[in-house]
Design an enzyme around this catalytic site. Sequence first.
Site, PDB file in Angstrom:
ATOM      1  N   HIS A  55     -10.636   7.508  11.677  1.00 48.97           N
ATOM      2  CA  HIS A  55     -10.882   8.923  11.918  1.00 48.97           C
ATOM      3  C   HIS A  55      -9.637   9.695  11.492  1.00 48.97           C
ATOM      4  CE1 HIS A  55     -14.475   8.766  14.944  1.00 48.97           C
ATOM      5  NE2 HIS A  55     -14.658   7.983  13.908  1.00 48.97           N
ATOM      6  N   GLU A  57      -7.786  11.851  12.939  1.00 56.59           N
ATOM      7  CA  GLU A  57      -6.687  11.897  13.922  1.00 56.59           C
ATOM      8  C   GLU A  57      -5.906  10.579  13.941  1.00 56.59           C
ATOM      9  OE1 GLU A  57      -9.871  12.638  14.432  1.00 56.59           O
ATOM     10  OE2 GLU A  57     -10.137  14.174  15.979  1.00 56.59           O
ATOM     11  N   CYS A  85     -12.988  12.567  19.301  1.00 55.74           N
ATOM     12  CA  CYS A  85     -13.948  11.670  19.962  1.00 55.74           C
ATOM     13  C   CYS A  85     -13.197  10.814  20.999  1.00 55.74           C
ATOM     14  CB  CYS A  85     -14.628  10.787  18.913  1.00 55.74           C
ATOM     15  SG  CYS A  85     -13.624   9.385  18.392  1.00 55.74           S
ATOM     16  N   CYS A  88     -10.311   8.722  19.560  1.00 50.77           N
ATOM     17  CA  CYS A  88      -9.145   9.516  19.148  1.00 50.77           C
ATOM     18  C   CYS A  88      -8.440  10.122  20.355  1.00 50.77           C
ATOM     19  CB  CYS A  88      -9.575  10.589  18.157  1.00 50.77           C
ATOM     20  SG  CYS A  88     -10.152   9.876  16.607  1.00 50.77           S
TER      21      CYS A  88
END
Lengths: 159, 159
Positions: A55, A57, A85, A88
């Site tokens: 992801h 992040e 999410c 993260c």
Amino acid sequence: MKNSDTIFMKQAIELSQKNIESGRWWPFGCVIVKDWVVIGQWANGVTSLNDPTAHAEIQAIRDACTKLWDFQLQGCTIYTSCEPCPMCLGAIYRARPARVVYANTKTDAAAIDFDDDFIYQELKLTDYWARSIPFEHIHSQEALDVFVAWKEKDDKIEY
Amino acid sequence: MKNSDTIFMKQAIELSQKNIESGRWWPFGCVIVKDWVVIGQWANGVTSLNDPTAHAEIQAIRDACTKLWDFQLQGCTIYTSCEPCPMCLGAIYRARPARVVYANTKTDAAAIDFDDDFIYQELKLTDYWARSIPFEHIHSQEALDVFVAWKEKDDKIEY
């Protein structure tokens, strides 16, 4: 909210925009800033790198930590084009930045079929057999012995 | 529980053991298995790689996904020497293995000062200003426009 927030958020959103223009990749971007300097940036790499953990992040945290050569992001701000999410969020608490700024919300994400609610519900289940992925426990004295050995080390790096 | 579980768990525990023997690194190991073959394995790399996301599970997922060249771990079992933290739980739900087997529990981890309970409590907070790391929202039409553009793409890779 600071004036510089708008500038850095614009960069995070541009990363998300470029990611969908580059291919069939997902619309998320993240920029990490320390003392008004961008020290980490990435767009979502799940389908481009074949890595479900990539992801924006997580990737940006890895990038920034490599630059700082530190496993903590003290004094940093994370700008992400979408609310993080659960994975993260966990990573952000591990990295310990000063603050997080996000644009799209998890409701906006759910509207384009990135729905985190399922994972939040699964995390709450204390009966692990009720989870959609079974989590099974093996008791192991050897595993416990490793924990004890680590606790007794004098030169360990604490968290 | 299967007979092979004990064998693969032993490998995960050995990784955690070797990690503390190698230096001041943290006592966690993970092995990922598909069709009785180990396709991913790592020990915790937070302090050795200076990467707060480099928990054994995240690293092993990346390793296995690179081997499979897929962002999903269909039919795989994850063996981890300790119950996954919230970040790794999120990653596991993203990777979608068939099952997870763990040895030490989160209570065992808390006893050696790896306490996940704080993060679980933070994740539950719906008032983001109450979090120990402030999460601030900027409304951005540009960010929403990227989401809409992605939703309208015909060739996107769905999750």
